[in-house]
Design a protein around this motif. Structure first.
Motif, mmCIF file in Angstrom:
data_model
loop_
_atom_site.group_PDB
_atom_site.id
_atom_site.type_symbol
_atom_site.label_atom_id
_atom_site.label_comp_id
_atom_site.label_asym_id
_atom_site.label_seq_id
_atom_site.Cartn_x
_atom_site.Cartn_y
_atom_site.Cartn_z
ATOM 1 N N ASN A 169 0.701 -1.168 0.065
ATOM 2 C CA ASN A 169 -0.052 0.100 -0.005
ATOM 3 C C ASN A 169 0.668 1.005 -0.039
ATOM 4 N N GLU A 170 2.027 1.262 0.586
ATOM 5 C CA GLU A 170 2.840 2.532 0.677
ATOM 6 C C GLU A 170 3.501 2.707 -0.591
ATOM 7 N N THR A 172 2.092 1.702 -3.381
ATOM 8 C CA THR A 172 1.078 2.245 -4.200
ATOM 9 C C THR A 172 0.910 3.711 -4.063
ATOM 10 N N GLN A 173 0.872 4.157 -2.861
ATOM 11 C CA GLN A 173 0.765 5.561 -2.680
ATOM 12 C C GLN A 173 1.968 6.172 -3.346
#
Lengths: 211, 213
Positions: A169-170, A172-173
């Motif tokens: 997720n990080e 992706t961000q």
């Protein structure tokens, strides 16, 4: 009386073998890494889990996961699995002895692996019949300790998977911001370049059109 | 389940049974350390957790092989370092949370020598000195075990709460990413349209200036 208390203390410490809190040990697997676990009694239940911590995945096909092969003390293959990113495994050890857990990495890059292996022993019904001092309550307490150990193992597994998802997720961000900024900059640059090029083109040819 | 009231009776073991338990204690993991490589095992540990480790050479391919052990904290501080030993112990309380690494290697660089090292690594509840607690509080076998179970349940509860907090953070991050995807998409579209409009306007004025239109 004091000697009995001391012996009881030692016995209790011995029984606490099955009560270690979960080891979520991490190691780096280059091609093959093996660890060994000693199984003390025939028919003990061996269970565990492993999670591959991939920090930056670009193409999913580059990271197929890790294969686990478990070999028994006589060299026979007890358990094997295909390449997986995270897996829970469980098997009953047929013989006592030293079991070998080998993690194979089919990819080129080394992978970080978090694993946990537990060998659980519950004094069974045959021990109850043989030992008149082993009460059913001891068996129940041992079962309870094993169940708590299993819960602890599940929590460790979930924590490791959560770490993996978090890094995805990080990533992706970060990618979202980086790619959007890069796209805007390139779009502006390309359009300004186009306009400049067309201006140049028409500045040179202006003479021909007049003719 | 037998009710707890019955559990607190006296619990006497014979010496033979004690011997059974003690002689069969082979705890922990075994690692194979070869001459060429360093074997490192790490664990992510929270701050303020007691860690106790115990390593011992179990079997070697040649006689007179000894291992070097090194334990480092997440910031690189050396917590334990012993060279050329057959066994060792270390214990520390983690000051910062992070990855604690224990590395083992052989002194000789020969690729064919290898040895098996038994490593017992305990953190938190399992690392406590239960013998001295039993003596201090005068608990008998059953009470001590139930006490250990109680502490284990407490640590499981703490871990679940930690996991819940991490999930909440991740959920916030995901929702932020989701909303940002929407806004950045719209922004990209507006930039594209704006740039196209500017191009048309600029070229129109340019051609009008050059008297081509």
């Amino acid at each position: 009386m004091r000697i009995w208390a001391l012996l009881l203390g030692i016995a209790a410490t011995a029984l606490s073998v099955c009560l270690r809190t979960a080891d979520g040990l991490t190691m780096t697997v280059h091609k093959v890494e093996c660890v060994y676990e000693e199984v003390e009694y025939d028919g003990d239940m061996v269970y565990g889990n492993f999670v591959v911590q991939d920090y930056e995945i670009f193409w999913g096909s580059d990271h197929p996961g890790i294969e686990l092969v478990v070999t028994g003390p006589q060299g026979n293959k007890v358990h094997s699995s295909t390449s997986k990113e995270a897996e829970k495994f469980e098997f009953r050890a047929p013989r006592r002895g030293l079991y070998k857990f080998c993690f194979h990495n089919p990819a080129l890059a080394p992978e970080d692996l978090t694993f946990y292996i537990h060998v659980g022993h519950i004094p069974g019904i045959q021990d109850l019949a043989q030992d008149e001092n082993l009460k059913p309550v001891n068996v129940k307490i041992a079962q309870l300790a094993e169940a708590l150990e299993a819960v602890s193992a599940e929590i460790r597994y979930m924590q490791n998977r959560d770490k993996r998802h978090r890094s995805t997720n990080e990533s992706t961000q970060r990618r979202l911001i980086a790619y959007t900024v890069a796209e805007s900059v390139m779009l502006l640059g390309a359009s300004i370049g186009q306009v400049y090029l067309i201006q140049q083109l028409f500045s040179k040819r202006i003479g021909y059109n007049r003719v | 389940m037998i009710p707890l009231v019955e559990c607190f009776g006296s619990h006497i073991l014979t010496l033979r049974q004690l011997f059974n338990f003690i002689s069969n204690i082979v705890e922990g993991l075994q690692l194979e350390v070869t001459g060429r490589t360093t074997k490192c095992i790490a664990e992510e540990i929270q701050s303020d957790v007691l860690v106790v480790g115990d390593y011992k050479v179990v079997s070697t391919s040649e006689d007179d092989l000894s291992v070097t052990a090194k334990v480092t904290s997440p910031y690189g501080k050396q917590l334990h370092h012993l060279e050329n030993v057959h066994s060792g112990q270390f214990a520390f309380t983690s000051k910062e949370s992070g990855k604690y690494v224990a590395c083992f290697w052989l002194q000789s660089a020969h690729p064919n020598v290898h040895l098996n090292l038994a490593l017992d690594w305990k953190t938190g509840v399992g690392a406590k000195d239960w013998e001295s607690i039993a003596k201090k509080e005068k608990l008998d076998g059953m009470q001590l075990e139930l006490r250990q179970l109680e502490e284990a349940v407490g640590s499981i509860h703490k871990e679940m709460l930690y996991l819940r907090d991490r999930e909440a953070e991740m959920r916030n991050l995901n929702e932020l990413t989701n909303s940002r995807v929407g806004w950045f998409g719209i922004m990209s579209l507006l930039v594209c349209l704006g740039v196209a409009g500017w191009q048309l306007w600029h070229l129109k004025t340019f051609f009008e200036r050059k008297k081509l239109l």
